[in-house]
Each structure stands twice: as C-alpha cells, then as structure tokens.
Write a protein that holds these residues in place. Structure first.
Motif, PDB file in Angstrom:
ATOM      1  N   SER A   1     -25.207  19.879  47.074  1.00  0.00           N
ATOM      2  CA  SER A   1     -25.157  21.330  46.890  1.00  0.00           C
ATOM      3  C   SER A   1     -26.090  22.017  47.874  1.00  0.00           C
ATOM      4  O   SER A   1     -25.721  22.990  48.523  1.00  0.00           O
ATOM      5  CB  SER A   1     -25.559  21.704  45.467  1.00  0.00           C
ATOM      6  OG  SER A   1     -24.549  21.381  44.562  1.00  0.00           O
TER       7      SER A   1
ATOM      8  N   ILE B   1     -13.884  27.136  53.094  1.00  0.00           N
ATOM      9  CA  ILE B   1     -13.692  28.029  51.955  1.00  0.00           C
ATOM     10  C   ILE B   1     -13.491  29.459  52.431  1.00  0.00           C
ATOM     11  O   ILE B   1     -12.621  30.172  51.941  1.00  0.00           O
ATOM     12  CB  ILE B   1     -14.889  27.916  50.990  1.00  0.00           C
ATOM     13  CG1 ILE B   1     -14.710  26.671  50.133  1.00  0.00           C
ATOM     14  CG2 ILE B   1     -15.006  29.140  50.114  1.00  0.00           C
ATOM     15  CD1 ILE B   1     -15.915  26.254  49.369  1.00  0.00           C
TER      16      ILE B   1
ATOM     17  N   VAL C   1     -10.963  21.888  51.765  1.00  0.00           N
ATOM     18  CA  VAL C   1     -11.735  22.160  50.553  1.00  0.00           C
ATOM     19  C   VAL C   1     -11.489  21.071  49.519  1.00  0.00           C
ATOM     20  O   VAL C   1     -12.412  20.503  48.934  1.00  0.00           O
ATOM     21  CB  VAL C   1     -11.347  23.532  49.948  1.00  0.00           C
ATOM     22  CG1 VAL C   1     -12.126  23.777  48.661  1.00  0.00           C
ATOM     23  CG2 VAL C   1     -11.606  24.635  50.929  1.00  0.00           C
TER      24      VAL C   1
ATOM     25  N   PHE D   1     -22.966  23.557  42.823  1.00  0.00           N
ATOM     26  CA  PHE D   1     -22.852  24.665  43.770  1.00  0.00           C
ATOM     27  C   PHE D   1     -21.524  24.617  44.515  1.00  0.00           C
ATOM     28  O   PHE D   1     -20.875  25.652  44.724  1.00  0.00           O
ATOM     29  CB  PHE D   1     -24.025  24.633  44.754  1.00  0.00           C
ATOM     30  CG  PHE D   1     -24.107  25.850  45.613  1.00  0.00           C
ATOM     31  CD1 PHE D   1     -24.413  27.075  45.064  1.00  0.00           C
ATOM     32  CD2 PHE D   1     -23.853  25.771  46.970  1.00  0.00           C
ATOM     33  CE1 PHE D   1     -24.472  28.215  45.842  1.00  0.00           C
ATOM     34  CE2 PHE D   1     -23.925  26.907  47.766  1.00  0.00           C
ATOM     35  CZ  PHE D   1     -24.228  28.118  47.198  1.00  0.00           C
ATOM     36  N   LEU D   2     -21.094  23.405  44.887  1.00  0.00           N
ATOM     37  CA  LEU D   2     -19.805  23.260  45.565  1.00  0.00           C
ATOM     38  C   LEU D   2     -18.670  23.701  44.651  1.00  0.00           C
ATOM     39  O   LEU D   2     -17.715  24.353  45.088  1.00  0.00           O
ATOM     40  CB  LEU D   2     -19.584  21.798  45.957  1.00  0.00           C
ATOM     41  CG  LEU D   2     -19.919  21.401  47.379  1.00  0.00           C
ATOM     42  CD1 LEU D   2     -19.603  19.938  47.600  1.00  0.00           C
ATOM     43  CD2 LEU D   2     -19.128  22.252  48.368  1.00  0.00           C
TER      44      LEU D   2
ATOM     45  N   LEU E   1     -18.611  27.381  44.429  1.00  0.00           N
ATOM     46  CA  LEU E   1     -18.138  27.870  45.720  1.00  0.00           C
ATOM     47  C   LEU E   1     -16.617  27.792  45.803  1.00  0.00           C
ATOM     48  O   LEU E   1     -15.943  28.753  46.187  1.00  0.00           O
ATOM     49  CB  LEU E   1     -18.761  26.994  46.810  1.00  0.00           C
ATOM     50  CG  LEU E   1     -19.003  27.559  48.185  1.00  0.00           C
ATOM     51  CD1 LEU E   1     -20.006  28.677  48.103  1.00  0.00           C
ATOM     52  CD2 LEU E   1     -19.552  26.468  49.089  1.00  0.00           C
ATOM     53  N   ALA E   2     -16.059  26.633  45.392  1.00  0.00           N
ATOM     54  CA  ALA E   2     -14.608  26.439  45.469  1.00  0.00           C
ATOM     55  C   ALA E   2     -13.898  27.400  44.519  1.00  0.00           C
ATOM     56  O   ALA E   2     -12.895  28.025  44.893  1.00  0.00           O
ATOM     57  CB  ALA E   2     -14.257  25.000  45.133  1.00  0.00           C
TER      58      ALA E   2
END
Lengths: 306, 304
Positions: free
Chosen positions: A244, A266, A274, B149-150, B153-154
């Motif tokens: 992250s 993204i 993604v 966090f990913l 984000l996605a």
C-alpha cells in the motif's frame, strides 16, 4: 509437522479462490465499457459488437471466469488498453522494482527496529526507552507521503546527497526505501521491546546471567530468540502495508514499481493492468502470511505438535 | 418474586455502569497520552466545526492581490494572508482550517459505518459459530488479503472520485478487521457464566447479544475505532494526494499537498503546512487510541 503444513495449505485454498473471484468481480463493478475505452472516440456499433464478441464479453459469466482463471494460471492477463503492451511484461518489470524496494525496506526495518527495541527494553523506564518509544510512535503515525516529501526536500534538494527520483543507481533507492522502512522499523521496535520485557523477567534468563554469560550472549541467544514469534508476525503483517505504501512513495520518487504502475493504470482506467495488480498483490499477501504461519512451526517446536 | 429480582438486577447494573464510567474518567485523567490525544482531537473538532468563523477568507476565492509577480506569498509576508497564498492566490490559512472538515468528516463517517457493519457481522458470526462463522471468516480473509490502500484505490477508480465513493471505498476495506475483533470478543464472552445464566433464564439470542455480549465487547472496539479514525484520515489524505479524493474547490489537506508539489522547492511551506496538518491529525487520534487501550485493557498494554 507435515500435518501442520498441510492444514495451513488447505486453509489458504478458499482464500485464493475468493481472491480470484473478487478480482474478477471488480471487472464488472468497474463502470465504463472496456470496448468503449479500447476504441476511444470511434463509436461504431458493428465494430463494437465484433470487438465484444472477440474479447468474449458476450459469453456467460462462468465461462468468462473460467477463461480468466485458466489465463491467469498461464500468467496471461491480456494486453494493456493504454499501451497495448502485454500486461505480464508491464507487471513483471514493475514487480522486480517493487520487490527490490520492499526488500530494502525490510532490511532497514530489521537493522534499525530490532536493536532499538532491545535497547529500549534493556534501558526500561529510562530516557532512552521513552525517546525510542516516542520516535517509534512518530514512525508509525507519520503519513508516508509526508515522510517522503520531507526526505526529498531535505536530503535530495537542500543537501543534494541523493537524486530527486528515478532509478539507475543504488543512491536512487535509498530515500524511497527509508520512507517505506520507517513504519515497519517502528512497529518492530515496539514489538521487540514488549517481547523482551516479558522474556527478560524469566527464570532461564536469570539462570543464564548467573552462569556468568556476557550480556550480549544472554540478550541474543536466550532472550531475543524467544520473542521471535511476534516479531515474525509483525514483519509478515507489514507486507500489505508496504505494498500500500509503495503506491504513494513510488509516485513521489518516480520509482517504476507496482505502486506507480497501478496509480497510472487506475487514473487511465486501464482495466487489465488494475486487475492483474490487485490480484497479484493479494496473492503475495496470502503467500507471505502462509510463510509466516509455516515459520512459526520452525521457530517454535511446540506448534508442530499441536 | 421474579419481578423483584429483575428490578434489583437493573439497579445493580446501572450503578455498576456508573462506577465503571467514574473509574474510566479517573484513569483517563491520570494517563498523559489519553489527555494529549484527546486535546489534539478536540482541537481538530473545534476547528472543523467553527471553520467559517475562524477562517479569515473564503477558502476558494482566488485573490487578485494574492500573488506577487505571479508568485504565491510566503507565510508572514503579507498581513492579509497570515500563512501565505497558494499558486492561485488563495489564502492558505483558510484552506487549512476548512480542510479539517473533509478529514474529520471522512474519518468519522467511514469508520462509523465500517465499525457498525463489522461489529454486527462479527458478533453474530462469533456467537452463532458453525457454518455462518466459517463463511464470514473466509470472506474477511479475502478482503484482508488485498492491501487496503490498493483496494480503496481500485474501488474509488471504478466509482469515480467524490465524497460518497471515498466513504464507500474506505469503509469496505476496513470493516473486515473490526468484524474479526468483534468475533473474537463474542467467542470469549459467550462462554462466560453470566451469558450462560441469561440463556438458562430463557433469554432470546438477540437479547443476549445486545444486552450482554455487545456492551461487554465495547472496550476493545472503541480502541480500535479511535485507531481506525487515524487510519481513515491518512487514507483520505493519501487518496486526495493522488488526485482521487474530494474534488476541487472543496479544500482537503491531501489535495493541498498535491497542488503544491510543483512549487515545493520554491515555497516548501505550501507543501509542508498541510502535510503537517495531516500528521497532526493522525498522530492525535493514534495517541488517543493508544492511551484508551492502556486505560481500558491493561492486558494489552504495550503490545503494539
């Protein structure tokens, strides 16, 4: 031992299936027709329909899922909408960069965090202890992008000791690796300290001291060894946080790893990239957690016979 | 007879609760981290609530006299703009004060939603056990495998930027760990004697869950909630920093840092003032959470 390993492996199976399902579903919650993204401004119904057929978007969901899985197993994630390069190529080069950075961050956190924790425990309730704990609190709480910008300003701009960003030399890696390593280092310091405080009170440590062993031997052989389990747990738990954290840190230092690739993908709605990034990072996390669980058995013989 | 018993029991419970609260405040007063963290959090809340009265200017106004030869003012350079101006000639102090609103709104709301959902799911899962528990735990396994966090984000990129999608994206990646915590509490508490007694008296499951298990699992959940607020504030700032958070003209600290990146070497204060505001908020709620843990759960002391 064998039974323990097999049990742990079996527990991971439903998680992995769930992860692939979630990554697959992500494609369907993502609004925005992939075909429309692919074609850009040209909006011709016939061509769109053909493309949709070609991409297999008209097949039933379970057929698409099956295809997604069998392709993923062959490491085939399709082509990037944006650059038309193979997703696998983009990801594998990015993974190598992020891997390097993560490894460096881990090394920094071990070299700094464990000795700091031991120091704080040995000097329990002294100024050194308090200072270490305050620093570790800051290390845990300071947002990575604040640390990154601060290091960038002071060490790259003001002092000009390191490059501002990019790759090429060992020096390029130091600032991003330090930024990423601060948080796990602080966590390790805290967990090592509390583990050591517990262990140092034990009888066998007193016995070791009574035998006349040196402080160094008592600390490393007798005490530290016995508080390794929480240390390993914390280190394993940090992998998700590091991945992250790499998103922000890599885009600040223009480090071409997974984080930077995923932000770009993204923002551009480059869907296959993604999906592959999200899938792979979740699998990495599961893999690391599995390794952590297995290493418990290695470190603590009691667990093997559970 | 039975009625008498219940009345007595009720009195006992309420006086015990009162005593617990008094005890809590007594210990809070003695715990320095709790006081410091609470003071920092309170300061932020006051700023967020009274931002319109505290701010000298409108945070979105681009002042024509806000730029000097096309460059932003540094702090203390112009008495009209105490902390200087940004690249568009907007007042940094006003933007900073208003920025606390987004941070706290997102922090509180997303964590409250995630905690409420996680607690309900976790308590039921732990209390019922069996197949439900198995299923819920596998789902949390999957969610927690994605780097949070990913995942945010996605999700955010699929929903498009904005406040609602921000709240959704942050809540979704946070409820699973709360559910785990609530479940572990329920697992311990359902074996307690008073729960067994309640069951023996013929109380329904729902009543046992809401009256006995939920109140007794509150302490660790409260600590977790405070820590989570710090995490959510950080996530919001990071997402806004990447340009995926709240959209202009609403000022947010993460966005302020992002907008100022191009001016970093010219006017470092533009980057570091909002960056330190984020750090202050995250630090405040983390210290508060740490202090609360020491007060509420001495067993866990120093475990992090």
């Amino acid at each position: 031992m064998q039974r323990y390993v097999i049990k742990r492996l079996l527990i991971a199976v439903p998680t992995i299936i769930g992860i692939t399902l979630a990554a697959f579903i992500l494609m369907y919650i993502l609004p925005g027709d992939p075909v429309a993204i692919l074609m850009g401004d040209v909006l011709d119904m016939r061509t769109m329909e053909m493309l949709r057929e070609q991409l297999g978007l008209n097949d039933p969901l379970y057929v698409q899922y099956y295809r997604f899985i069998s392709n993923a197993l062959r490491r085939d994630f399709g082509k990037s909408y944006q650059t038309k390069r193979l997703v696998n190529d983009i990801i594998s080069s990015a993974l190598a960069y992020t891997g390097k950075l993560t490894l460096a961050a881990y090394i920094i956190s071990i070299v700094v965090g464990i000795p700091a924790g031991v120091f704080a425990a040995v000097k329990h309730n002294s100024w050194g202890d308090t200072g270490t704990m305050v620093l570790s609190m800051l290390g845990i709480c300071l947002p990575p992008f604040v640390v990154a910008l601060l290091l960038l300003y002071v060490f790259a701009f003001r002092l000009a000791w390191f490059p501002l960003g990019g790759t090429g030399s060992f020096a390029h890696m130091i600032l991003p690796a330090v930024t990423l390593g601060i948080r796990p280092a602080a966590m390790l310091a805290r967990i090592t300290r509390s583990g050591m405080l517990e262990v140092l009170r034990q009888d066998y440590v007193r016995t070791a001291r009574a035998k006349g062993l040196s402080q160094r031997v008592v600390l490393t052989r007798h005490a530290l060894k016995n508080c390794l389990i929480p240390v390993i747990t914390v280190m394993g738990g940090q992998i998700g946080g590091l991945l992250s954290g790499s998103v922000v840190v890599e885009s600040i230092f223009s480090w071409p790893g997974i984080g930077k690739v995923s932000v770009e993908a993204i923002l551009a709605r480059d869907f296959p990239v993604v999906q592959a990034v999200v899938l792979l990072s979740a699998l990495v996390v599961v893999g690391i957690n599995l390794l952590v669980d297995l290493s418990y058995a290695f470190v603590d013989p009691r667990i093997r016979y559970e | 007879m039975a009625v008498d018993l219940r009345v007595n029991q009720k009195e006992d419970v309420s006086s015990a609760r009162l005593r617990q609260w008094a005890d809590f405040f007594r210990r809070a007063k003695r715990s320095k981290p709790t006081l410091v963290g609470a003071a920092m959090a309170l300061l932020l809340i006051v700023i967020a609530v009274f931002a319109p009265w505290l701010a000298p200017h409108n945070p979105a106004t681009q002042f024509r006299d806000g730029l000097q030869f096309g460059l932003p003012y540094a702090p203390f350079e112009n008495s009209k703009f105490p902390l200087g101006t940004d690249h568009l000639g907007r007042d940094v102090l006003s933007r900073l004060l208003y920025g606390s609103r987004v941070s706290l709104l997102v922090g509180f709301t997303s964590v409250l939603v995630a905690t409420a959902f996680g607690v309900v799911v976790g308590l039921i899962s732990g209390y019922c056990g069996g197949k439900i528990d198995m299923l819920v735990m596998r789902i949390t396994d999957v969610i927690m495998a994605f780097p949070s966090f990913l995942l945010s984000l996605a999700i955010l990129s699929s929903l498009g930027p904005g406040l609602t999608s921000l709240l959704f994206a942050i809540s979704i990646s946070r409820w699973a760990s709360t559910a785990r915590l609530a479940r572990s509490q329920a697992l311990v508490l359902k074996e307690c004697e008073y729960v067994e007694a309640a069951r023996a008296l013929g109380m329904g499951h729902l009543r046992i869950l809401t009256r006995y298990i939920f109140p007794n699992s509150l302490a660790p959940i409260l600590v977790n909630l405070t820590m989570d607020i710090a995490g959510a504030i950080l996530t919001e700032a990071s997402l806004s920093f990447l340009g995926l958070g709240v959209q202009p003209p609403t000022p947010s600290w993460g966005m302020m840092v992002n907008e100022a990146r191009g001016y970093m070497f010219l006017r470092p204060s533009l980057v570091f003032i909002p960056a330190f505001a984020v750090a202050f908020a995250v630090l405040g709620f983390s210290i508060l959470g740490d202090g609360l843990r020491d007060i509420l759960d001495p067993k866990l002391r120093g475990s992090r």
